[in-house]
Design a protein around this motif. Structure first.
Motif, PDB file in Angstrom:
ATOM      1  N   SER A 123       0.830  -1.212   0.000  1.00  0.00           N
ATOM      2  CA  SER A 123       0.000   0.000   0.000  1.00  0.00           C
ATOM      3  C   SER A 123       0.864   1.262   0.000  1.00  0.00           C
ATOM      4  N   ASN A 124       0.199   2.403  -0.121  1.00  0.00           N
ATOM      5  CA  ASN A 124       0.895   3.689  -0.129  1.00  0.00           C
ATOM      6  C   ASN A 124       1.668   3.937   1.168  1.00  0.00           C
ATOM      7  N   ASP A 125       1.156   3.393   2.285  1.00  0.00           N
ATOM      8  CA  ASP A 125       1.840   3.590   3.571  1.00  0.00           C
ATOM      9  C   ASP A 125       2.725   2.387   3.919  1.00  0.00           C
ATOM     10  N   ASN A 126       3.149   1.637   2.900  1.00  0.00           N
ATOM     11  CA  ASN A 126       4.108   0.525   3.024  1.00  0.00           C
ATOM     12  C   ASN A 126       3.619  -0.612   3.906  1.00  0.00           C
ATOM     13  N   PRO A 139       1.294   3.455  -6.089  1.00  0.00           N
ATOM     14  CA  PRO A 139       2.195   4.470  -6.649  1.00  0.00           C
ATOM     15  C   PRO A 139       3.127   5.123  -5.626  1.00  0.00           C
ATOM     16  N   ASP A 140       2.667   5.279  -4.389  1.00  0.00           N
ATOM     17  CA  ASP A 140       3.497   5.955  -3.385  1.00  0.00           C
ATOM     18  C   ASP A 140       4.222   4.991  -2.457  1.00  0.00           C
ATOM     19  N   ALA A 141       4.196   3.706  -2.746  1.00  0.00           N
ATOM     20  CA  ALA A 141       4.933   2.732  -1.938  1.00  0.00           C
ATOM     21  C   ALA A 141       6.427   2.946  -2.157  1.00  0.00           C
ATOM     22  N   THR A 142       7.194   2.796  -1.093  1.00  0.00           N
ATOM     23  CA  THR A 142       8.626   3.053  -1.211  1.00  0.00           C
ATOM     24  C   THR A 142       9.343   1.855  -1.827  1.00  0.00           C
ATOM     25  N   HIS A 143      10.464   2.151  -2.410  1.00  0.00           N
ATOM     26  CA  HIS A 143      11.300   1.116  -3.011  1.00  0.00           C
ATOM     27  C   HIS A 143      11.755   0.117  -1.946  1.00  0.00           C
TER      28      HIS A 143
END
Length: 132
Positions: A65-68, A104-108
């Motif tokens: 998710s966006n918040d990892n 899209p906003d998940a970190t690498h």
């Protein structure tokens, strides 16, 4: 000390320093090609219709998710501490590999953590997909 002796110490001889740097440069040039960098072996998949993919293969799908946070289905969250154990348990049910769908906003780092846990669990086929 005479003035003549003082004049002889005004210049520093840098020839030995230059020799050392040249030897180090040659050593690095010889060793650099021998270093083997391990990277990810990525295979570009062919375009396959989604319905055919779902019928023929059994792929374990994880969502980042966006918040990892990690999800195994749309609503079932997996804690980071249980990630490796869950992948090991599910790998026998899903022999065709792992699909990672990242927001899209998940970190690498979060995606790489999931890939590392999958590799440690013995999964060799890992695919990536981005959510729109």
């Amino acid at each position: 000390m005479s003035s003549r002796e003082r004049d002889s110490f005004n210049e520093i001889n840098i020839t030995p320093l230059t020799d050392i740097f040249l030897v180090l440069l040659i050593i690095m040039m010889v060793i650099a090609p021998l270093l083997d960098q391990q990277g990810l072996n990525l295979v570009v998949p062919e375009i396959v219709e989604e319905q055919q993919l779902q019928k023929d293969t059994k792929i374990l799908t994880f969502f980042v998710s966006n918040d990892n946070r990690y999800f195994i289905s749309e609503d079932e969250e997996v804690p980071v501490s249980d990630l490796g154990n869950l992948i090991k348990q599910k790998s026998s049910e899903f022999p065709d590999g792992l699909m990672i769908e990242a927001a899209p906003d998940a970190t690498h780092g979060a995606v790489v953590k999931l890939m590392d846990e999958a590799r440690n669990a013995g999964i060799t086929n890992i695919s990536m997909a981005g959510e729109d």
